[in-house]
Each structure stands twice: as C-alpha cells, then as structure tokens.
Design a protein around this motif. Structure first.
Motif, PDB file in Angstrom:
ATOM      1  N   SER A  15       0.828  -1.198   0.000  1.00 28.25           N
ATOM      2  CA  SER A  15       0.000   0.000   0.000  1.00 28.25           C
ATOM      3  C   SER A  15       0.867   1.254   0.000  1.00 28.25           C
ATOM      4  CB  SER A  15      -0.920  -0.030   1.219  1.00 28.25           C
ATOM      5  OG  SER A  15      -1.672   1.132   1.297  1.00 28.25           O
ATOM      6  N   TRP A  16       1.887   1.273   0.836  1.00 25.94           N
ATOM      7  CA  TRP A  16       2.792   2.417   0.916  1.00 25.94           C
ATOM      8  C   TRP A  16       3.498   2.630  -0.425  1.00 25.94           C
ATOM      9  CZ3 TRP A  16       7.904   3.490   0.208  1.00 25.94           C
ATOM     10  CH2 TRP A  16       8.392   4.688   0.752  1.00 25.94           C
ATOM     11  N   LEU A  17       3.995   1.538  -1.024  1.00 27.58           N
ATOM     12  CA  LEU A  17       4.689   1.648  -2.304  1.00 27.58           C
ATOM     13  C   LEU A  17       3.763   2.172  -3.397  1.00 27.58           C
ATOM     14  CD1 LEU A  17       6.772  -1.653  -2.221  1.00 27.58           C
ATOM     15  CD2 LEU A  17       7.714   0.663  -2.353  1.00 27.58           C
ATOM     16  N   LEU A  18       2.525   1.686  -3.424  1.00 28.35           N
ATOM     17  CA  LEU A  18       1.578   2.164  -4.427  1.00 28.35           C
ATOM     18  C   LEU A  18       1.331   3.660  -4.280  1.00 28.35           C
ATOM     19  CD1 LEU A  18      -1.013  -0.741  -4.519  1.00 28.35           C
ATOM     20  CD2 LEU A  18       0.384   0.083  -6.436  1.00 28.35           C
ATOM     21  N   GLU A  19       1.141   4.088  -3.049  1.00 31.67           N
ATOM     22  CA  GLU A  19       0.897   5.509  -2.806  1.00 31.67           C
ATOM     23  C   GLU A  19       2.099   6.351  -3.234  1.00 31.67           C
ATOM     24  OE1 GLU A  19       0.340   8.281   1.054  1.00 31.67           O
ATOM     25  OE2 GLU A  19      -0.912   6.479   0.991  1.00 31.67           O
ATOM     26  N   ARG A  20       3.279   5.916  -2.847  1.00 30.18           N
ATOM     27  CA  ARG A  20       4.487   6.671  -3.172  1.00 30.18           C
ATOM     28  C   ARG A  20       4.750   6.664  -4.677  1.00 30.18           C
ATOM     29  NH1 ARG A  20       7.739   9.116   0.702  1.00 30.18           N
ATOM     30  NH2 ARG A  20       5.811   8.661   1.765  1.00 30.18           N
ATOM     31  N   LEU A  21       4.580   5.513  -5.319  1.00 33.42           N
ATOM     32  CA  LEU A  21       4.781   5.461  -6.766  1.00 33.42           C
ATOM     33  C   LEU A  21       3.771   6.340  -7.495  1.00 33.42           C
ATOM     34  CD1 LEU A  21       5.606   1.711  -7.362  1.00 33.42           C
ATOM     35  CD2 LEU A  21       7.089   3.663  -7.809  1.00 33.42           C
ATOM     36  N   GLY A  22       2.550   6.352  -7.004  1.00 28.36           N
ATOM     37  CA  GLY A  22       1.541   7.226  -7.587  1.00 28.36           C
ATOM     38  C   GLY A  22       2.002   8.673  -7.575  1.00 28.36           C
ATOM     39  N   GLN A  23       2.642   9.073  -6.478  1.00 32.10           N
ATOM     40  CA  GLN A  23       3.161  10.442  -6.374  1.00 32.10           C
ATOM     41  C   GLN A  23       4.294  10.680  -7.375  1.00 32.10           C
ATOM     42  OE1 GLN A  23       4.306  10.974  -2.295  1.00 32.10           O
ATOM     43  NE2 GLN A  23       2.212  10.842  -1.546  1.00 32.10           N
ATOM     44  N   TYR A  24       5.248   9.749  -7.423  1.00 28.75           N
ATOM     45  CA  TYR A  24       6.392   9.900  -8.322  1.00 28.75           C
ATOM     46  C   TYR A  24       5.982   9.866  -9.784  1.00 28.75           C
ATOM     47  CZ  TYR A  24       9.948   9.521  -4.669  1.00 28.75           C
ATOM     48  OH  TYR A  24      10.743   9.750  -3.581  1.00 28.75           O
ATOM     49  N   LEU A  25       5.025   8.984 -10.105  1.00 22.48           N
ATOM     50  CA  LEU A  25       4.625   8.789 -11.494  1.00 22.48           C
ATOM     51  C   LEU A  25       3.451   9.678 -11.917  1.00 22.48           C
ATOM     52  CD1 LEU A  25       4.783   4.888 -11.496  1.00 22.48           C
ATOM     53  CD2 LEU A  25       6.517   6.476 -12.389  1.00 22.48           C
ATOM     54  N   ARG A  26       2.891  10.388 -10.936  1.00 24.76           N
ATOM     55  CA  ARG A  26       1.719  11.236 -11.189  1.00 24.76           C
ATOM     56  C   ARG A  26       0.579  10.436 -11.796  1.00 24.76           C
ATOM     57  NH1 ARG A  26       4.332  17.065 -12.362  1.00 24.76           N
ATOM     58  NH2 ARG A  26       6.018  16.761 -10.914  1.00 24.76           N
ATOM     59  N   ARG A  27       0.306   9.305 -11.133  1.00 29.81           N
ATOM     60  CA  ARG A  27      -0.788   8.415 -11.525  1.00 29.81           C
ATOM     61  C   ARG A  27      -1.592   8.077 -10.291  1.00 29.81           C
ATOM     62  NH1 ARG A  27       0.561   4.288 -16.053  1.00 29.81           N
ATOM     63  NH2 ARG A  27       2.243   5.313 -17.150  1.00 29.81           N
ATOM     64  N   SER A  28      -2.831   7.669 -10.516  1.00 26.48           N
ATOM     65  CA  SER A  28      -3.621   7.209  -9.381  1.00 26.48           C
ATOM     66  C   SER A  28      -3.164   5.798  -9.018  1.00 26.48           C
ATOM     67  CB  SER A  28      -5.117   7.207  -9.719  1.00 26.48           C
ATOM     68  OG  SER A  28      -5.412   6.181 -10.639  1.00 26.48           O
ATOM     69  N   VAL A  29      -3.362   5.433  -7.784  1.00 26.83           N
ATOM     70  CA  VAL A  29      -2.971   4.112  -7.302  1.00 26.83           C
ATOM     71  C   VAL A  29      -3.652   3.021  -8.133  1.00 26.83           C
ATOM     72  CG1 VAL A  29      -3.159   2.564  -5.314  1.00 26.83           C
ATOM     73  CG2 VAL A  29      -2.461   4.924  -4.982  1.00 26.83           C
ATOM     74  N   GLU A  30      -4.883   3.267  -8.548  1.00 25.03           N
ATOM     75  CA  GLU A  30      -5.641   2.289  -9.317  1.00 25.03           C
ATOM     76  C   GLU A  30      -5.020   2.012 -10.686  1.00 25.03           C
ATOM     77  OE1 GLU A  30      -7.109   5.062  -7.863  1.00 25.03           O
ATOM     78  OE2 GLU A  30      -7.854   3.937  -6.132  1.00 25.03           O
ATOM     79  N   GLU A  31      -4.224   2.931 -11.187  1.00 24.11           N
ATOM     80  CA  GLU A  31      -3.583   2.766 -12.493  1.00 24.11           C
ATOM     81  C   GLU A  31      -2.308   1.925 -12.425  1.00 24.11           C
ATOM     82  OE1 GLU A  31      -3.388   6.367 -15.161  1.00 24.11           O
ATOM     83  OE2 GLU A  31      -3.938   7.325 -13.256  1.00 24.11           O
ATOM     84  N   ILE A  32      -1.820   1.643 -11.241  1.00 28.14           N
ATOM     85  CA  ILE A  32      -0.546   0.939 -11.085  1.00 28.14           C
ATOM     86  C   ILE A  32      -0.816  -0.538 -10.824  1.00 28.14           C
ATOM     87  CG2 ILE A  32       1.600   0.782  -9.765  1.00 28.14           C
ATOM     88  CD1 ILE A  32       1.182   3.780  -9.075  1.00 28.14           C
ATOM     89  N   ASP A  33      -0.303  -1.372 -11.708  1.00 30.66           N
ATOM     90  CA  ASP A  33      -0.401  -2.827 -11.564  1.00 30.66           C
ATOM     91  C   ASP A  33       0.808  -3.282 -10.747  1.00 30.66           C
ATOM     92  OD1 ASP A  33      -0.123  -5.634 -11.915  1.00 30.66           O
ATOM     93  OD2 ASP A  33      -1.131  -5.522 -13.858  1.00 30.66           O
TER      94      ASP A  33
END
Length: 97
Positions: A15-33
């Motif tokens: 969960s933490w990684l998804l949130e942080r990656l969303g910030q770095y990649l400027r994507r919503s968490v739902e977009e990250i597989d």
C-alpha cells in the motif's frame, strides 16, 4: 488491493509503495499494476534512489541501489521489505533477538 497469502506487513508495504509510486509517477494508485516492472512505468534510477531514501526515512531500512533491479515490481519489493523487517527482528537464523 488485497493479495491473498500475504502478511499484514507485506500488505502495508504494498500500500505504501503504491501511494508513493503514484506520487512519483503522477498516476492514481488504481492505475498501477503491482506486477508490472517499475521501468515499464518510467521510473528511472533517480526516482528509484529517491524512493529508497523514502523507505529508509519512513521505515529505517537501508537498501542497496541494486534492489530496484532485484525486486522490480511493487509485489516483489513489498515481499522483500517484509522479509527484511522479519530478518532484522529475528536475525539471520530466524532466532528472536
């Protein structure tokens, strides 16, 4: 997203990684597989180093830069981080410290 067969700690890291990656990649968490390699999302080495700095700051875990290539997905990195936490608590032979 809850993945069956995972520990609570692994789910927390995921969960933490998804949130942080969303910030770095400027994507919503739902977009990250969580099974897609970081590189396929365009996470470069500079962003990976920043991510690992965040992991060190938030969790007190120092990671070698090569970890991003050894564990190139959210799922594999979350699993590694959870195992690393257990190893630090129990020691290399699984004995309680």
């Amino acid at each position: 997203m809850v993945v069956s067969g995972t520990s609570p700690q692994e789910r927390e890291f995921r969960s933490w990684l998804l949130e942080r990656l969303g910030q770095y990649l400027r994507r919503s968490v739902e977009e990250i597989d969580t099974g897609v390699p970081f590189a396929e999302y365009g996470l470069d080495s500079v962003a990976a180093l920043s991510l690992f700095g965040d992991i060190e700051d938030d969790f007190g875990l120092y990671l070698e830069p090569t970890v991003a290539w050894d564990y190139p997905t959210v799922d594999s990195l979350a699993r590694h981080l959870a195992a690393e936490c257990v190893r630090r608590v129990t020691g290399p032979l699984g004995e309680e410290r």
